[in-house]
Design an enzyme around this catalytic site. Structure first.
Site, PDB file in Angstrom:
ATOM      1  N   GLN A 185      32.902 -33.547  69.493  1.00 48.22           N
ATOM      2  CA  GLN A 185      33.297 -33.211  70.866  1.00 48.22           C
ATOM      3  C   GLN A 185      32.788 -34.214  71.901  1.00 48.22           C
ATOM      4  OE1 GLN A 185      31.927 -29.136  71.270  1.00 48.22           O
ATOM      5  NE2 GLN A 185      33.374 -28.407  69.723  1.00 48.22           N
ATOM      6  N   HIS A 198      29.308 -29.074  71.888  1.00 43.99           N
ATOM      7  CA  HIS A 198      28.936 -28.330  73.105  1.00 43.99           C
ATOM      8  C   HIS A 198      28.167 -29.172  74.129  1.00 43.99           C
ATOM      9  CE1 HIS A 198      29.442 -24.057  71.228  1.00 43.99           C
ATOM     10  NE2 HIS A 198      30.428 -24.877  70.917  1.00 43.99           N
ATOM     11  N   GLU A 226      34.309 -16.363  78.894  1.00 45.28           N
ATOM     12  CA  GLU A 226      33.955 -15.677  80.146  1.00 45.28           C
ATOM     13  C   GLU A 226      34.381 -16.451  81.381  1.00 45.28           C
ATOM     14  OE1 GLU A 226      29.727 -15.091  80.236  1.00 45.28           O
ATOM     15  OE2 GLU A 226      29.733 -13.650  78.574  1.00 45.28           O
ATOM     16  N   TYR A 230      23.220 -15.673  82.947  1.00 47.97           N
ATOM     17  CA  TYR A 230      24.501 -15.146  82.479  1.00 47.97           C
ATOM     18  C   TYR A 230      24.441 -14.634  81.043  1.00 47.97           C
ATOM     19  CZ  TYR A 230      26.007 -16.499  87.023  1.00 47.97           C
ATOM     20  OH  TYR A 230      26.105 -16.572  88.398  1.00 47.97           O
ATOM     21  N   TYR A 264      31.387 -16.617  64.355  1.00 49.25           N
ATOM     22  CA  TYR A 264      32.556 -16.957  63.547  1.00 49.25           C
ATOM     23  C   TYR A 264      32.460 -16.385  62.145  1.00 49.25           C
ATOM     24  CZ  TYR A 264      33.811 -20.021  67.331  1.00 49.25           C
ATOM     25  OH  TYR A 264      34.159 -20.500  68.553  1.00 49.25           O
TER      26      TYR A 264
HETATM   27 CA   LIG Z   1      27.619 -14.093  79.572  1.00 48.08          CA
END
Ligand SMILES: [Ca+2]
Length: 434
Positions: A143, A207, A303, A313, A324
């Protein structure tokens, strides 16, 4: 919960899909592979299922048993654009196109993730420039690569271009931010320098987050990811690491003085919010002025969040998604607020793999005004989100038949919606006849 036969069918289907993805050298494995545990797939009663299918833009069954904290938190009613829209492929044949900005009317700077190139795309004639010289060296495994691009609010005078990228450093890789000056002939970026590194380095290639946006004071918000692995993801909760954060810095990469943890000696001063998984979309809601982000969930649990300074969060303590592997995350605690975290304004189950996003801050297509458009990678389409106040009241899926992974979205000054894809296309959607 009644297990139904389609779960096995879906398992086989997804497995074939995965094998296809693997064969194509898919690079988003950790965000897009599905479970191999069909027991994780459950269904609500048939009656509820069919009712949902009629009302919601989401036609696939849920993959979790979680209930939303409030009714509008997921599966908003389906809406349909009534304005006649022209959709045009302005450019094709590029590489993975990750980030873009309209730096002059109808002219875009577009990043090429894997080739680490920055190109100029002319939306009026589809012309594409040669790669601009002076872009940084990147780590382009998985990525990684050259990610987002933004121009300084005073670009007309300063010519400053900001970019994010995956950088090789001692001990692994980081999400880095750099800036350079676009030469008058637009052929090169001059004096390119790295201004910020989202430390600590981690030996991984997943990520990175990597979106940037300017605030009204000319400072930058940078989004990061938690680097995906079990051993790194807890860093999203830790304030001595820039992983899994929204970060707020000046154009020189220094923490903004008003940041929430500046007084906390144990916390990094650049941190603005935390407990995030992997954020690839950020924009201001023009109706409220609030900063919104979209972040990848694991399997389900993508989200939409409103970002306030100092807020947590919840990742990886709470999630509306599952691993997964089908395993629960932290024993399956989904409710955020009950655990002291911020509830997402909205979540997806199953996943839409949301990448870049933009609010439609224009009146060229009046019914789209203040709607949010999100590029989805898998399944591949553009998600249109209708918002009243802070509540999601409608959802639509656009360009569902294109088979393109939509990586980033922007709205031009003229009110065209532009989308770039992993398949190297630039789409332009505008009101018919304009
Ligand atoms: Ca969250």
């Amino acid at each position: 919960m009644t297990k139904v036969s389609w779960s096995r069918f879906m398992f086989v289907t997804m497995l074939l899909f995965l094998l296809t993805l693997a064969a194509c050298g898919n690079d988003e494995a950790s965000d897009e592979k599905s479970t191999d545990d069909s027991d994780a797939v459950t269904e609500e009663s048939a009656e509820e299922g069919s009712k949902e299918a009629n009302e919601s833009a989401e036609t696939e069954p849920k993959v979790t048993e979680f209930e939303p904290a409030f009714p509008e938190q997921t599966r908003a009613p389906a809406v349909e654009t009534e304005t006649e829209i022209d959709t045009e492929v302005v450019v094709e044949g590029l590489g993975v196109s990750w980030g873009m900005v309209e730096f002059e009317p109808n002219r875009l700077l577009v990043t090429q993730r894997d080739a680490a190139e920055l190109l100029i795309v002319n939306l009026e004639d589809g012309a594409v420039s040669d790669p601009i010289k002076g872009t940084p060296e990147v780590n382009n495994e998985d990525q990684g690569g050259l990610l987002d691009v933004a121009v300084a609010p005073d670009f007309d005078e300063s010519r400053l271009v900001f970019m994010t990228f995956a950088q090789d450093v001692e001990g692994g890789t980081v999400t880095a931010v750099g800036k350079g000056v676009l030469s008058e002939d637009e052929a090169s970026l001059e004096d390119f320098e790295v201004i910020f590194q989202a430390t600590p380095a981690y030996k991984g290639t997943l990520h990175y987050g990597g979106r940037i946006i300017f605030d009204e004071d000319g400072n930058l918000f940078l989004t990061t990811g938690e680097r995906s692995d079990d051993e790194s993801r807890d860093r999203a909760q830790e304030l001595d690491a820039y992983l899994g954060k929204v970060i707020h810095i000046t154009q020189d990469g220094e923490p903004v003085e008003s940041n929430p943890f500046v007084e906390d000696e144990k916390a990094l001063d650049g941190i603005y919010s935390y407990g995030h998984r992997n954020i690839q979309g950020i924009d201001y809601n023009p109706a409220t002025g609030d900063l919104w982000i979209v972040e990848f969930g694991p399997q389900a649990g993508d989200e939409l969040n409103i970002i306030e300074p100092g807020n947590n969060y919840g990742w990886p303590i709470v999630s509306y998604g599952i691993e997964y592997t089908g395993e629960l995350i932290n024993d399956g605690v989904s409710e955020h607020e009950a655990q002291g975290f911020i509830e997402p304004r909205y979540y997806w189950d199953p996943t839409s793999a949301p990448s870049g996003m933009a609010f439609y801050d224009n009146d060229a297509i009046p019914e789209w005004e203040n709607n949010l458009f999100i590029g989805a990678l898998a399944p591949s389409y553009i998600v249109r989100v209708v918002i009243e106040g802070d509540t999601i009241v409608g959802e639509e899926r656009l360009l569902t038949d294109e088979g393109e992974r939509f990586r980033d979205i922007l709205v031009t000054e003229d009110g065209a919606l532009i989308a770039i894809t992993d398949g190297g296309k630039v789409y332009k959607m505008s009101a018919a006849g304009e």
